[in-house]
Write an enzyme that holds these catalytic residues in place. Sequence first.
Site, PDB file in Angstrom:
ATOM      1  N   HIS A  23       0.824  -1.207   0.000  1.00 35.18           N
ATOM      2  CA  HIS A  23       0.000   0.000   0.000  1.00 35.18           C
ATOM      3  C   HIS A  23       0.861   1.261   0.000  1.00 35.18           C
ATOM      4  O   HIS A  23       0.502   2.271  -0.604  1.00 35.18           O
ATOM      5  CB  HIS A  23      -0.924  -0.001   1.227  1.00 35.18           C
ATOM      6  CG  HIS A  23      -1.989  -1.050   1.170  1.00 35.18           C
ATOM      7  ND1 HIS A  23      -3.291  -0.770   0.826  1.00 35.18           N
ATOM      8  CD2 HIS A  23      -1.940  -2.379   1.381  1.00 35.18           C
ATOM      9  CE1 HIS A  23      -4.006  -1.891   0.842  1.00 35.18           C
ATOM     10  NE2 HIS A  23      -3.201  -2.880   1.183  1.00 35.18           N
ATOM     11  N   ASP A 121      -6.303   5.625   1.631  1.00 36.28           N
ATOM     12  CA  ASP A 121      -6.151   4.238   1.209  1.00 36.28           C
ATOM     13  C   ASP A 121      -7.507   3.534   1.264  1.00 36.28           C
ATOM     14  O   ASP A 121      -8.325   3.790   2.147  1.00 36.28           O
ATOM     15  CB  ASP A 121      -5.167   3.534   2.140  1.00 36.28           C
ATOM     16  CG  ASP A 121      -4.798   2.146   1.660  1.00 36.28           C
ATOM     17  OD1 ASP A 121      -3.750   2.005   1.029  1.00 36.28           O
ATOM     18  OD2 ASP A 121      -5.572   1.197   1.913  1.00 36.28           O
TER      19      ASP A 121
END
Length: 466
Positions: A23, A121
């Site tokens: 990520h 995210d």
Amino acid sequence: MSNSQNQEPAPHVALLPSSGMGHLTPFLRFAVSLAQQGVQITLITTHPTISLAESQTLSHFFSTFPHITPKQLNLLPLNNATCDNSEDPFYVKYEAIRLSSHLLKPLLSSLSPPLSALVTDMSLASTVIPVTQSLNLPNYILFTSSAQMLTLFVSFHATVGSKAPNNSDKTEDYFQTGLQSIPKSRIPPPLLSDTPNLLRTQIIENGKKMIQSDGILVNTFQTIEQDSLGALNDGKVVNGLPRVTAIGPFPPLGIERTQSVPWLDDQPDGSVLYVSFGSRTAMSREQIRELGDGLERSGCRFLWVVKEKKVDREDGGELGEVVGDGFMERVKERGLVVKNWVNQEEVMSHKAVGGFLSHCGWNSVSEAMWNGVPILAWPQHGDQKMNAVVVERIGMGLWAEAWGWGGGEVVVKGEEIAEKVRDVMGNELVKAKAKCVREEARRAVGDGGGSKKGLMEVIEIWKKSF
């Protein structure tokens, strides 16, 4: 009047990645892409990090790009009872961020100049969107996987227990996302479990909440995922979903090219199979040894990154013990086995690398596309089977779907692995398609490319909200 006097003020955008290199890496690349377009960037990272790789990467990143402002969100200690007995430290970290989310509001409010938007995210949507709503701050989601996976992510909460079309003989074995019927064999097993777990809870909650974001940005491009992107934007997957914009693939950063592998320099062009299953995949020792047997049997040159633990600083076993007695000596003429973190971008861009045995994490797939490297797909968990569908559909790789998931579902024998390795390393059609995808990827983010246009459209929206 000078041009500078005519210019609109630069928008100020904060980025909030979650945990894990899978990520963090796309967020860092995205931050640089935005900064190159004149956007003022604040990168908010959570502390503490899980892996040594994350902390080292962040330190190097901020020293290389001093114009990107670092901010830290210090997480509260997590009560073990909250962890739902999860063995995955990354899902536990998402939960820690959720429980510390009230600390985000004063941090965002304190930033100067005021923010035009926060890019969150995908794993933090349900946590962060209520915070940004309370601040009247536009919230965008950066989806760090494929658009194919996005179709499942945003619809899973509504499709649990749904059936495939009536002409299917085994309707109970499918999910229907509106775009397609997805075999349950491709769904991450924790999502199908009757036992509560953090992955299932997080995907359901984040998928529901993403409809309230102001836009979804995906690290992909039109020519490889046109159908999925079209279905998402046409309301065929979820009604009311905000605009989904392809803005990838993100070009690699120069700072990532810091660790060379001198052994590759001595290998013939296109002769080496790179074998890596990412920063989170832990293989059983039995499967590791079968994989080693397969690589040895294949007769191909290889660079193999071995990993037994999900978090790098826990990975302490001796390499020779892990791969088996005598293996290193037997393969030393044509194989290199390492157990430490390697710079994947450095490896993937090397002219000696001609194939990639990959778990199909989306960053790995994107890097293979960027460099035109054929993939032998062996998904292990999470979104990886959905990503393997993309790889196989666009023709730049092979997928041994019968191998199932990693983690002990089945132990794939060395003979099978050797056969598939030879198939991908000798397949000229796949090699040619991988080169075509490489050119399409670079066109997408170049001037006039679809992803570059998408990015500029989003920046223009942010300028107006400034």
